[in-house]
Every structure is written in structure tokens, then in C-alpha cells.
Scaffold this active site. Structure first.
Site, mmCIF file in Angstrom:
data_model
loop_
_atom_site.group_PDB
_atom_site.id
_atom_site.type_symbol
_atom_site.label_atom_id
_atom_site.label_comp_id
_atom_site.label_asym_id
_atom_site.label_seq_id
_atom_site.Cartn_x
_atom_site.Cartn_y
_atom_site.Cartn_z
ATOM 1 N N HIS A 168 0.794 -1.419 0.406
ATOM 2 C CA HIS A 168 0.258 -0.520 0.408
ATOM 3 C C HIS A 168 1.063 0.985 -0.076
ATOM 4 O O HIS A 168 1.988 1.010 0.605
ATOM 5 C CB HIS A 168 -0.635 -0.337 1.083
ATOM 6 C CG HIS A 168 -1.774 -0.507 1.217
ATOM 7 N ND1 HIS A 168 -2.818 -1.789 1.951
ATOM 8 C CD2 HIS A 168 -3.482 -0.945 0.503
ATOM 9 C CE1 HIS A 168 -3.924 -2.305 1.597
ATOM 10 N NE2 HIS A 168 -3.349 -1.874 1.247
ATOM 11 N N CYS A 266 -2.195 3.029 9.082
ATOM 12 C CA CYS A 266 -3.250 1.346 8.916
ATOM 13 C C CYS A 266 -4.541 1.727 10.116
ATOM 14 O O CYS A 266 -5.707 1.671 9.275
ATOM 15 C CB CYS A 266 -2.725 0.100 9.005
ATOM 16 S SG CYS A 266 -1.014 -0.414 7.322
HETATM 17 N N1 ARG Z 1 -3.992 -7.412 6.352
HETATM 18 C C1 ARG Z 1 -4.906 -6.194 6.143
HETATM 19 C C2 ARG Z 1 -4.213 -5.753 4.514
HETATM 20 O O1 ARG Z 1 -3.673 -6.452 4.136
HETATM 21 C C3 ARG Z 1 -3.210 -4.625 6.166
HETATM 22 C C4 ARG Z 1 -3.879 -3.287 5.845
HETATM 23 C C5 ARG Z 1 -2.729 -2.325 6.059
HETATM 24 N N2 ARG Z 1 -3.067 -1.131 6.288
HETATM 25 C C6 ARG Z 1 -2.627 -0.781 5.110
HETATM 26 N N3 ARG Z 1 -3.202 1.055 5.674
HETATM 27 N N4 ARG Z 1 -1.377 -0.427 4.801
HETATM 28 O O2 ARG Z 1 -5.059 -6.131 3.870
#
Ligand code: ARG
Length: 273
Positions: A168, A266
Site C-alpha cells: 500500500h 493503517c
Molecule cells: N492485513 C491487511 C491487508 O493486507 C493489512 C492492511 C494494512 N493497511 C494499510 N493501510 N497499509 O489488507
């Protein structure tokens, strides 16, 4: 330079249903059980820290079977130009959409645009001053950037992510200061392809450029308010560099939530009114 904090309104979700029961990013290992009590205590610490810094925290209730809902950043994008809901890349997270849309609508942030293209909200789309930076390559698609630009009526700057650990945009780049008069970011160049690095160099020639040691502990996933930067206590080099730049690093340990692949950023969705 004197750094000034801006109070933020943040949406968070207490990780009562937290688990690592599937694997959709390289940080997740379902073979290693998580300690939910510890995750809750760490999350409570994050919330208390944010409130102590003067930020307002709103809570969306999670749901059973939705272990990743603690990562509310992915739940949408809320800007003065409008609210865009999430469309998750993985079916395991699809159930979160309805709960988040309902909360946002009920709280007065509607109407919520329901996207056609895969879009993981503020995990991949970060407003910085007049820019709307958007990542693609792993989750949010390039087509979603066009959809965002159309719906919000704002140009979107596309950045391509190339390292699966930084899936991300908010795992590769921190918005340190969102003020249009002096926007400031930090980023790890290794997370981006070369054309995207060139774009970042051009937009933010004075940006804080970080290294593998910082990004590798998910250090970039930090919350900046213009003065404070809430970050992982493991990102010690980053904290030092931030201090030299006039920021105040605020370490918060979220080691249990890191096992789902997330850090402080996150866990918050910025509600821009
Ligand atoms: N386990 C989640 C996923 O893979 C983690 C999300 C993390 N969020 C972020 N904004 N980077 O979607």
C-alpha cells in the site's frame, strides 16, 4: 523550522476480532497465532496517544469474521470534495465495505461513492496539500485513480509500487505535513518504480528520503499531523531524521498488529470535513 500540529479527526476500529487467519500480504503468517489481548492493549495505547496529542477519535464497530477491519485506513477516502468507499482487492475483506459505508453515511460523510474499480482507500490514496497521491501495483488499480479523479474532480498523481512488502502507498510514504503552503513527505524510493521516483523527486524535491532499514520495519506507516509523527519504535533512524527536520517522533508499539501487515497509519482513516 517551527512545526505546527493540526488537529485531526480519525476513524478507528478496536481490534476485538483481530486475527491472522489468511495471508494477503508478506507480513502475514496464519501459522503463528496472534495475541488478541496484546493487540487490544497496543491499540488502546495508540488511541490514547492520538487523543493525548489533541486528535479526535471516532469508533466504528468491527464485525466477527473481519479480522483486518482494525486497519480502517483502507475503508475509504474522505475529503471535502467527497467520500469514496473501498472496494477491496481480496474477498476476505469485502465484508468491511458495508459497515464502513454505513458508518460514514450515518456520521454525515455521505453520500459514499461506491467504486467500480478496486480501491483500498487511504491505504493507497494520500492527500498532501494540493496533491492526491495514489499507489497502484498491488491493491488499488490504476483504473481506480481515474475513477477517483472523476468523482472528486481533482487530479490524481499515480505512483507504481513494486515491492510486495510495501503493498500500500502508506507503507512506502508518510505524509508529514498536509498543509498546502508547505506540504512535506518522507518516502522509501525502493518501494517505487523509477518513473514514480522521478515524479516524487519533482513534486517534493526537499522530501525526506528514507532507507531499507526504516521501510523494512514498516516505519513509513506513520501518522503525521504537521508536528508529531506517530511511528514504530523500531524505526529509530527515521525518528532521528525526523527530529533533525523539526518534527517530534512519537513511538507507539503495535508489534501485534504488524503481524497483519499494518502499523499506526493503517489503523486510522482521516475524516476531512
Ligand atoms: N492485513 C491487511 C491487508 O493486507 C493489512 C492492511 C494494512 N493497511 C494499510 N493501510 N497499509 O489488507
Amino acid at each position: 523550522m517551527t512545526r505546527t500540529a493540526r488537529p485531526l479527526r480519525l476513524l478507528m476500529c478496536r481490534p476485538e476480532h483481530f486475527a491472522v487467519s489468511y495471508e494477503i500480504n508478506p507480513w502475514m503468517d496464519p501459522a503463528r497465532p496472534v495475541d488478541v489481548a496484546r493487540a487490544l492493549a497496543q491499540w488502546d495505547g495508540l488511541r490514547a496517544t492520538l487523543e493525548g496529542l489533541g486528535h479526535a477519535v471516532e469508533l466504528v464497530p468491527g464485525g466477527p469474521g473481519l479480522p483486518d477491519m482494525v486497519y480502517t485506513a483502507n475503508g475509504g477516502l474522505v475529503t471535502p470534495e467527497g467520500t469514496v468507499g473501498a472496494r477491496f482487492a481480496h474477498p476476505q475483506r469485502a465484508g468491511e465495505q458495508e459497515l464502513l459505508d454505513a458508518w460514514l453515511t450515518g456520521a454525515g460523510f455521505g453520500p459514499v461513492h461506491r467504486p467500480v474499480e478496486v480501491n483500498e482507500g487511504e491505504g493507497d490514496v494520500l492527500p498532501v496539500g494540493e496533491h492526491l497521491l495514489a499507489g497502484h501495483g498491488f491493491r488499488t488499480t490504476r483504473a481506480a485513480h481515474g475513477e477517483l479523479a472523476r468523482v472528486l474532480g481533482r487530479p490524481v498523481t499515480s505512483l507504481r509500487l513494486v515491492d510486495p512488502r510495501f503493498y500500500h502507498l502508506d507503507t512506502a510514504l508518510t505524509v508529514l505535513d498536509d498543509d498546502p503552503d508547505h506540504p512535506d513527505v518522507a518516502y522509501f524510493p525502493g518501494a517505487f518504480d523509477e518513473p514514480s521516483r522521478a515524479v516524487l523527486r519533482e513534486l517534493f524535491p526537499g522530501a525526506l528520503v528514507t532507507d531499507e532499514a526504516t521501510a523494512g520495519v514498516l516505519g513509513m506507516n506513520a501518522i503525521g499531523d504537521g508536528r508529531h509523527v506517530v511511528l514504530s519504535p523500531r524505526a529509530t533512524g527515521y525518528a532521528r531524521a525526523l527530529r533533525e527536520r523539526g518534527y517530534e517522533p512519537v513511538p507507539v508499539d503495535l508489534s501485534e498488529l504488524l503481524r497483519g501487515g499494518g502499523g499506526p497509519k493503517c489503523c486510522v482513516l482521516v475524516l476531512r470535513g
